[in-house]
Design a protein around this motif. Structure first.
Motif, PDB file in Angstrom:
ATOM      1  N   ASN A   7      57.878  49.797  46.217  1.00  0.00           N
ATOM      2  CA  ASN A   7      58.148  50.303  44.876  1.00  0.00           C
ATOM      3  C   ASN A   7      59.247  51.363  44.852  1.00  0.00           C
ATOM      4  N   TYR A   9      62.317  51.028  44.966  1.00  0.00           N
ATOM      5  CA  TYR A   9      63.456  50.587  44.162  1.00  0.00           C
ATOM      6  C   TYR A   9      63.316  50.965  42.692  1.00  0.00           C
ATOM      7  N   ARG A  10      62.146  51.418  42.283  1.00  0.00           N
ATOM      8  CA  ARG A  10      61.915  51.626  40.864  1.00  0.00           C
ATOM      9  C   ARG A  10      62.613  52.872  40.308  1.00  0.00           C
ATOM     10  N   LEU A  13      65.982  51.607  39.519  1.00  0.00           N
ATOM     11  CA  LEU A  13      65.805  50.709  38.380  1.00  0.00           C
ATOM     12  C   LEU A  13      65.674  51.501  37.081  1.00  0.00           C
ATOM     13  N   TYR A 125      56.940  60.895  37.635  1.00  0.00           N
ATOM     14  CA  TYR A 125      57.019  60.260  38.947  1.00  0.00           C
ATOM     15  C   TYR A 125      57.217  61.276  40.073  1.00  0.00           C
ATOM     16  N   CYS A 179      64.837  44.789  32.644  1.00  0.00           N
ATOM     17  CA  CYS A 179      64.515  45.654  33.786  1.00  0.00           C
ATOM     18  C   CYS A 179      63.290  46.521  33.516  1.00  0.00           C
ATOM     19  N   SER A 182      59.796  45.896  34.984  1.00  0.00           N
ATOM     20  CA  SER A 182      59.514  46.139  36.401  1.00  0.00           C
ATOM     21  C   SER A 182      59.240  47.603  36.699  1.00  0.00           C
ATOM     22  N   LEU A 183      59.234  48.452  35.668  1.00  0.00           N
ATOM     23  CA  LEU A 183      58.970  49.865  35.907  1.00  0.00           C
ATOM     24  C   LEU A 183      57.532  50.051  36.360  1.00  0.00           C
ATOM     25  N   SER A 184      57.352  50.971  37.296  1.00  0.00           N
ATOM     26  CA  SER A 184      56.067  51.162  37.944  1.00  0.00           C
ATOM     27  C   SER A 184      55.148  52.074  37.152  1.00  0.00           C
TER      28      SER A 184
END
Length: 195
Positions: A7, A9-10, A13, A125, A179, A182-184
């Protein structure tokens, strides 16, 4: 653990989502007044349409923040913001009535009012001691999106006509919206503690 590591890469992103969000709303900025004049709108009407973006933000920013805080559904508001930015960008291609363009610019203002949810979700985050850095990073990408959107909108309009600037904005909005899914939900602060 490997699922969590994947994850990472988020965060990049999220930067892409932010950049395309602002890009999509700003491609029309350098040409909107000229385009409205081309359609025959009066200067009073042009001023109203351009000002509608700011007025809608003024009216919606606090209510959006309050509702978002109450229900803790940041990603829903981000999704709506991206959908509104997409519609407000590409919609101008399909309508040539000034009243519809007024509505579309109000929709762009509503999209911008959701920006608070972008910043809150992104900063969540990170651990508290890193929130200032997080806000600085996300603000950089929002400003970059605005700047590149304005430059691109002017360039595309000059090279290919008014409509091309709106189309490019719509494409950017579609990229951001795709996109976003795909966010966590996983706080990246958890990921930062992994080796």
């Amino acid at each position: 653990m490997n699922g969590l590591k994947n994850n990472h890469y988020r965060i990049p992103l999220f930067y892409v989502v932010t950049l395309t969000f602002w890009f999509s709303m700003y491609t029309c900025v350098p040409i909107l007044a000229s385009y409205l004049e081309y359609l025959g709108a009066s200067y009073d009407t042009i001023g109203l349409i351009i000002g509608m973006y700011g007025l809608t933000q003024l009216l919606l920013r606090i209510p959006v923040g309050v509702v978002s805080d109450r229900y803790h559904k940041r990603r829903i508001f981000i999704t709506f913001g991206l959908m509104f930015s997409l519609l407000s960008g590409i919609g101008i291609v399909f309508v040539q009535e000034v009243s519809w363009i007024l509505i579309l610019r109000a929709l762009a203002g509503a999209a911008a009012a959701t920006w608070v949810d972008f910043t809150i979700l992104f900063s969540s985050y990170f651990a508290k001691e890193h929130t200032t850095k997080a806000i600085g990073n996300i603000s950089f990408f929002s400003t970059l999106g605005q700047m590149v959107g304005i430059l691109s909108g002017g360039w595309f309009a000059a090279a290919f006509g008014f409509e091309s600037a709106f189309i490019v904005g719509g494409i950017a909005g579609a990229i951001g919206l795709s996109c976003r899914f795909s966010l966590s939900k996983i706080p990246i602060s958890v990921l930062k503690r992994l080796p």
